[in-house]
Design a protein around this motif. Structure first.
Motif, PDB file in Angstrom:
ATOM      1  N   GLN A 172       0.290  -6.489  -3.748  1.00  0.00           N
ATOM      2  CA  GLN A 172       1.196  -6.753  -2.622  1.00  0.00           C
ATOM      3  C   GLN A 172       2.030  -5.527  -2.243  1.00  0.00           C
ATOM      4  O   GLN A 172       2.733  -5.546  -1.237  1.00  0.00           O
ATOM      5  N   THR A 213       1.258  -2.402  -1.151  1.00  0.00           N
ATOM      6  CA  THR A 213       0.947  -1.667   0.077  1.00  0.00           C
ATOM      7  C   THR A 213       1.501  -2.394   1.299  1.00  0.00           C
ATOM      8  O   THR A 213       2.153  -1.785   2.159  1.00  0.00           O
ATOM      9  N   ASP A 214       1.276  -3.711   1.363  1.00  0.00           N
ATOM     10  CA  ASP A 214       1.787  -4.476   2.505  1.00  0.00           C
ATOM     11  C   ASP A 214       3.307  -4.411   2.576  1.00  0.00           C
ATOM     12  O   ASP A 214       3.884  -4.250   3.650  1.00  0.00           O
ATOM     13  N   ALA A 215       3.949  -4.540   1.405  1.00  0.00           N
ATOM     14  CA  ALA A 215       5.416  -4.524   1.376  1.00  0.00           C
ATOM     15  C   ALA A 215       5.942  -3.185   1.894  1.00  0.00           C
ATOM     16  O   ALA A 215       6.908  -3.134   2.661  1.00  0.00           O
ATOM     17  N   LEU A 226       4.339  -1.019   3.932  1.00  0.00           N
ATOM     18  CA  LEU A 226       4.054  -0.838   5.357  1.00  0.00           C
ATOM     19  C   LEU A 226       4.985  -1.693   6.220  1.00  0.00           C
ATOM     20  O   LEU A 226       5.318  -1.322   7.342  1.00  0.00           O
ATOM     21  N   ASP A 227       5.432  -2.849   5.663  1.00  0.00           N
ATOM     22  CA  ASP A 227       6.404  -3.676   6.387  1.00  0.00           C
ATOM     23  C   ASP A 227       7.788  -3.034   6.397  1.00  0.00           C
ATOM     24  O   ASP A 227       8.560  -3.226   7.326  1.00  0.00           O
ATOM     25  N   ALA A 239       1.302   3.834  -1.494  1.00  0.00           N
ATOM     26  CA  ALA A 239       0.743   3.021  -0.407  1.00  0.00           C
ATOM     27  C   ALA A 239      -0.012   3.890   0.605  1.00  0.00           C
ATOM     28  O   ALA A 239      -0.991   3.447   1.196  1.00  0.00           O
TER      29      ALA A 239
END
Ligand code: ZN
Length: 375
Positions: free
Chosen positions: A60, A62-64, A66-67, A192
């Motif tokens: 999780q 990478t998504d965190a 990029l957000d 990330a």
């Protein structure tokens, strides 16, 4: 078969035999024994950090990241850097990305905390007085708080606390701390955008500082990064600019640990190493121990096991084994040996002489107390 292929086969066989010896040594190694209290605490620090990079690989993460970061602003900055670089620059796209992330992280994302602000009356600085620290006691600890610093607000009498958070994902939310939090969160962000194995490194200094490095394909080497100072490739920042005296600097990447003291500590900044450990052999044997452990982990990893199982199903075990040993040699043993040769005796004049003198993060009292004010 030509003479050339004969030699190539022989070289591969020798390399595989050498890798096999390393693997055998890794399987035979015993647990480390410390000779003194100092050695023990040094050893525990290094062992604790040997797998520090694993925490950045959660699915999780990478998504965190990029957000959390302002990608439009970062990519606009990367384009500016790329278009203003001279044609003779050996920097590549990912180098500009790292430079821009350093800038963005320090100036738009993370906040330095010497002492916390009072949440009730917003007092800060001299109005906040230290009152010790307590261990974090709750059993539920999603932020991985190691210790809680306690303060007292002299303006409104409120007790103020500052929790030292170790979970890098939590730091994407809180966005504040000292060098430990800065490096922890910055490495999560770097991972990330640079997810390839073995391109990032956590760098630990015995005298209470941490920073990081990444492997630049453009520059063909590991590059120093200090997110607290937004510094790119200034390894003598600490010695020449901050006036910091140091004993040891050790780096940890995916595949090995390495003693980087010679890269970061010129003779003028060197603290007597024997005031920290009982013998230099102590440090070599801890680093060797970690690296043999990495060799063993590499060879017992799920991916390696899958390759060997597939090969044995098709009666190809001997060849697959040799290929894995070559892979082990090329991924871990050779890069480590090569880099160690480069690092030893690498202390060169610093390029930081034109930069501002003294540490740029922390109050002047704080940096002076740590001997990092450039005096
Ligand atoms: Zn207050």
């Amino acid at each position: 078969m030509s003479v050339h292929t004969d030699y190539a086969n022989l070289a591969n066989r020798l390399i595989a035999a050498y890798a096999h010896q390393c693997l055998a040594a890794s399987r035979a190694q015993r647990s480390l024994r410390a000779r003194s209290h100092h050695d023990k605490s040094f050893m525990q620090s290094l062992l604790r950090l040997s797998s520090v990079l694993l925490q950045y690989k959660s699915p999780q993460a990478t998504d965190a990241v990029l957000d959390a970061i302002d990608l439009a602003s970062v990519y606009a900055g990367v384009e500016r850097r790329e278009s203003s670089a001279g044609s003779d620059s050996s920097l590549q796209y990912d180098d500009f990305l790292v430079q821009e992330l350093l800038h963005y992280f320090k100036h738009s994302f993370f906040r330095w905390v010497t002492k916390p602000q009072c949440p009730q009356c917003q007092a800060s600085g001299d109005n906040i007085v230290g009152a010790g620290a307590r261990p974090f006691s709750a059993s539920h600890n999603p932020d991985q708080v190691s210790v809680v610093e306690m303060y007292h607000c002299t303006t409104c009498s409120l007790p103020v606390e500052f929790a030292r958070i170790n979970n890098p994902l939590s730091l994407l939310r809180t966005r504040e701390g000292r060098c430990g939090e800065w490096v922890n969160c910055f490495l999560l962000i770097l991972h990330a955008v640079i997810p390839q194995p073995n391109r990032l490194r956590y760098v630990w200094n015995h005298e209470d500082h941490v920073w990081c490095e990444y492997y630049s394909y453009g520059l063909q080497r590991w590059v120093h990064l200090d997110p607290c100072e937004a510094c790119f490739d200034e390894p003598h920042l600490y010695a020449n600019n901050w006036g910091k005296k140091m004993s040891f600097v050790i780096g940890f990447n995916d595949y090995y640990a390495i003693d980087l003291s010679d890269k970061y500590i010129p003779a003028s900044a060197q603290i007597d190493k024997l005031s920290v450990v009982s013998s230099l052999k102590t440090v070599t044997s801890i680093v060797d121990h970690i690296n043999l452990e990495k060799v063993r982990e590499f060879f017992t990893s799920d991916e390696t096991m899958r390759t060997l199982t597939a090969a044995s199903a098709s009666n190809n075990t001997i060849q697959a084994n040799e290929e894995l040993l070559l892979h082990l040699y090329n991924s871990i043993i050779l890069p480590y040996n090569r880099e160690r040769k480069l690092v030893v005796g690498s202390a060169k004049p610093s390029k930081t002489s034109t930069a501002a003198i003294g540490r740029q993060t922390g109050t002047s009292e704080w940096t002076r107390a740590r001997g990092e004010d450039g005096s």
